[in-house]
Scaffold this active site. Structure first.
Site, short mmCIF file in Angstrom:
data_model
loop_
_atom_site.label_atom_id
_atom_site.label_comp_id
_atom_site.label_asym_id
_atom_site.label_seq_id
_atom_site.Cartn_x
_atom_site.Cartn_y
_atom_site.Cartn_z
N ARG A 64 0.20 -0.87 -0.02
CA ARG A 64 -0.02 -0.09 0.19
C ARG A 64 0.72 1.20 0.10
NH1 ARG A 64 -3.38 2.66 4.71
NH2 ARG A 64 -4.90 2.99 3.65
N HIS A 68 0.57 4.44 -2.53
CA HIS A 68 0.39 6.04 -2.11
C HIS A 68 1.81 7.01 -2.31
CE1 HIS A 68 -3.07 5.08 1.15
NE2 HIS A 68 -3.18 4.56 -0.01
N ASP A 69 3.36 6.11 -2.37
CA ASP A 69 4.10 7.17 -2.75
C ASP A 69 3.59 7.75 -4.61
OD1 ASP A 69 6.89 8.26 -2.01
OD2 ASP A 69 7.83 6.76 -3.57
N VAL A 72 1.44 10.29 -5.33
CA VAL A 72 1.60 11.79 -4.26
C VAL A 72 3.36 12.30 -4.42
CG1 VAL A 72 1.24 13.09 -2.57
CG2 VAL A 72 0.05 11.12 -2.75
N GLY A 74 4.97 11.49 -7.08
CA GLY A 74 5.38 10.23 -7.90
C GLY A 74 6.58 9.31 -6.74
N SER A 78 8.64 10.71 -0.62
CA SER A 78 7.60 11.75 -0.25
C SER A 78 6.81 11.44 0.95
CB SER A 78 7.54 12.44 -1.22
OG SER A 78 6.10 11.80 -2.44
N ASN A 97 -3.48 7.57 4.65
CA ASN A 97 -2.09 7.33 5.69
C ASN A 97 -2.15 7.19 7.31
OD1 ASN A 97 -0.81 6.84 2.80
ND2 ASN A 97 0.17 9.23 3.46
N HIS A 198 -6.37 -5.71 -2.32
CA HIS A 198 -7.03 -5.98 -1.45
C HIS A 198 -7.95 -7.45 -0.91
CE1 HIS A 198 -8.30 -1.35 -1.64
NE2 HIS A 198 -7.02 -1.70 -1.12
N THR A 249 -9.10 -16.10 2.57
CA THR A 249 -7.66 -16.20 3.24
C THR A 249 -6.55 -14.47 3.10
OG1 THR A 249 -7.15 -15.80 -0.05
CG2 THR A 249 -7.15 -17.71 1.16
N ASP A 254 -3.70 -13.27 -3.81
CA ASP A 254 -4.65 -14.24 -4.72
C ASP A 254 -5.36 -13.53 -5.10
OD1 ASP A 254 -6.04 -14.44 -2.67
OD2 ASP A 254 -6.04 -16.36 -2.28
C1 HEM Z 1 -8.66 1.87 -5.98
C2 HEM Z 1 -8.61 2.60 -5.86
C3 HEM Z 1 -8.32 2.33 -3.67
C4 HEM Z 1 -8.85 2.45 -2.86
C5 HEM Z 1 -10.07 3.86 -2.26
C6 HEM Z 1 -8.30 1.95 -2.21
C7 HEM Z 1 -8.76 1.89 -0.04
C8 HEM Z 1 -8.13 1.57 0.81
C9 HEM Z 1 -8.58 1.86 2.20
C10 HEM Z 1 -9.38 2.90 2.73
C11 HEM Z 1 -7.82 0.87 2.95
C12 HEM Z 1 -7.51 0.66 4.24
C13 HEM Z 1 -7.26 1.48 5.38
C14 HEM Z 1 -6.95 1.68 6.45
O1 HEM Z 1 -8.72 1.80 6.89
O2 HEM Z 1 -6.50 0.81 7.23
C15 HEM Z 1 -7.29 0.20 2.43
C16 HEM Z 1 -6.01 -0.89 2.32
C17 HEM Z 1 -5.13 -1.53 1.17
N1 HEM Z 1 -4.83 -1.11 0.21
FE1 HEM Z 1 -5.79 -0.32 -1.38
N2 HEM Z 1 -6.87 1.63 -1.99
C18 HEM Z 1 -7.28 1.82 -3.57
C19 HEM Z 1 -5.91 0.99 -4.02
C20 HEM Z 1 -4.93 0.16 -3.61
C21 HEM Z 1 -3.77 -0.04 -4.44
C22 HEM Z 1 -3.58 0.08 -6.58
C23 HEM Z 1 -3.36 -1.00 -3.60
C24 HEM Z 1 -1.86 -1.89 -3.71
C25 HEM Z 1 -1.59 -2.43 -5.28
C26 HEM Z 1 -3.28 -0.91 -2.58
C27 HEM Z 1 -2.72 -1.84 -1.40
C28 HEM Z 1 -4.15 -1.84 -0.42
C29 HEM Z 1 -3.43 -2.69 0.94
C30 HEM Z 1 -2.24 -3.72 0.43
C31 HEM Z 1 -3.92 -2.44 1.89
C32 HEM Z 1 -3.93 -2.98 3.99
C33 HEM Z 1 -3.31 -2.19 4.11
C34 HEM Z 1 -2.47 -3.22 5.44
O3 HEM Z 1 -3.02 -3.84 5.96
O4 HEM Z 1 -1.72 -2.44 5.53
N3 HEM Z 1 -4.96 -0.12 -3.01
N4 HEM Z 1 -7.33 0.35 0.74
#
Ligand code: HEM
Ligand SMILES: *[C@@H]1O[C@H](CO)[C@@H](O)[C@H](O)[C@H]1NC(C)=O
Ligand SMILES: *[C@@H]1O[C@H](CO)[C@@H](O)[C@H](O)[C@H]1NC(C)=O
Length: 327
Positions: A64, A68-69, A72, A74, A78, A97, A198, A249, A254
């Site tokens: 994640r 996020h890097d 924002v 590039g 940052s 963040n 996700h 899972t 996956d």
């Molecule tokens: C498409 C738009 C996306 C939205 C709106 C979104 C939004 C979110 C939100 C709200 C969370 C939960 C944060 C929290 O409350 O703790 C989350 C978690 C996560 N997101 Fe996304 N996300 C998006 C795309 C992505 C992308 C592109 C990636 C990586 C390639 C990603 C990887 C993750 C991961 C791995 C988590 C779990 C983080 C953790 O367990 O610490 N997400 N995302």
């Protein structure tokens, strides 16, 4: 004769164009540190592997973090900069963040090890790209394994306000998501493929309570009941528990995410939105059906994302400490 001149001129123009292109954005290269720090990628992989053995959730955090890097300012690390007197509100403190983004200590550990072996050589932006690749490798049970070009530079601009401007929130609908990806030269396929991340990690309740009663939503009633039991009503979120994003899972990167979407077992509007347009819905269906195809696409999309708006030697640096700019 005239045609020879024309060929020469067009060759010169082509060379000039190529050279200008190279100057505008550094060309990343697989094995960039081969000469200057041959062990660089092994060092990062070792640190990441050890950290994820203790807590696989950190791998989700790091994947994640790469997103996020890169969205924002590039891919320039940052997101790693700590607040200072001169810059009290960096990206790190932005709502997308803070306090949810995790894995910073793993990046610190990897950078510290790199500085012992080859001081001042490996950028923090490359450490994030390597660590995200390694996290995907470990959390996919070694199935997702890609080469990542490197040679990034670290930036010095980090603003909280940028996070809200460029990171899509969980309540975005399909067209808003497509637009926010398009703003970073990422297409609808990239959106669908990368959302597969996700399938690991957690979410805080506050990120999806807009989809729990009394609000209407398309969440599967059984999942909704579970989420309501895990997310006690506390309007100001003084207590904001976390739940697994993929209950089937939770620690495996996956294609389960796409099966979850089709059963309406996903947390966010942004997840559910992927079946509200015909093209995305078809891709969700394909990813649910063909795990190997999704794995390959995920790797490709991570490489593409990791090349967004790169800094150069002219406007970037190799930070010594990933949390502060060099002086
Ligand atoms: C498409 C738009 C996306 C939205 C709106 C979104 C939004 C979110 C939100 C709200 C969370 C939960 C944060 C929290 O409350 O703790 C989350 C978690 C996560 N997101 Fe996304 N996300 C998006 C795309 C992505 C992308 C592109 C990636 C990586 C390639 C990603 C990887 C993750 C991961 C791995 C988590 C779990 C983080 C953790 O367990 O610490 N997400 N995302
Ligand atoms: C998505 O949200 C935007 C902004 O709120 C709105 O203008 C648009 O109509 C929405 N699209 C759909 C398909 O609901
Ligand atoms: C937030 O809610 C808790 C109870 O859930 C309460 O004790 C606290 O005073 C509230 N804080 C604010 C700032 O409203």
């Amino acid at each position: 004769m005239a045609s020879r001149v024309a060929i020469l001129v067009s060759c010169a123009l082509l060379l000039a164009a190529t050279w200008q292109g190279a100057a505008a954005a550094p060309r990343l290269r697989v094995g960039y540190y081969q000469k200057k720090c041959p062990a660089a990628e092994y060092i990062v992989k070792g640190v990441v592997g050890k950290a994820l053995q203790q807590n696989p959730g950190l791998g989700a955090g790091i994947i994640r973090m790469a997103f996020h890097d890169c969205f924002v300012q590039g891919c320039d690390a940052s997101v790693l900069l700590d607040p200072t007197a001169a810059n009290p509100r960096p990206e790190k403190l932005g709502a997308p963040n803070f306090p949810s983004l995790r894995g910073f200590e793993v990046i610190d550990d990897a950078k510290a090890a790199l500085e012992r072996f080859c001081p001042g050589v490996v950028s923090c932006a490359d450490v994030i790209a390597f660590a995200a690749r390694d996290s995907a490798y470990f959390l996919s049970n070694y199935r997702i394994n890609y080469k990542i070009p490197s040679g990034r530079f670290d930036g010095s601009i980090s603003l909280e306000s940028d996070t809200l401007a460029f990171l899509p929130p969980p309540f975005f609908n399909h067209s808003q998501l497509v637009d926010s990806f398009k703003a970073k030269n990422m297409n609808e396929d990239d959106l669908v493929v990368l959302s597969g991340a996700h399938s690991i990690g957690v979410s805080h309740c506050s990120s999806f309570t807009d989809r729990l009663p009394p609000n209407p939503s398309t969440i599967n009633p059984a999942l909704s009941a579970l989420l309501q039991s895990k997310c006690p009503v506390s309007p100001n979120f003084t207590n904001d528990p976390t739940v697994d994003q993929d209950m089937v899972t939770p620690n495996l990167l996956d294609n389960q995410y796409y099966k979850n979407i089709r059963k309406r077992n996903v947390l966010f509007t942004s997840d559910a939105a992927l079946v509200t347009s015909p093209l995305s819905a078809r891709k969700v269906y394909q990813n649910a059906l063909f795990p190997e195809v999704w794995e390959k696409k995920f790797a490709r999309a991570m490489v593409k994302m990791s090349a967004i708006e790169l800094k150069t030697a002219a406007n970037g640096e190799i930070r010594k400490n990933c949390r502060v700019v060099n002086n």
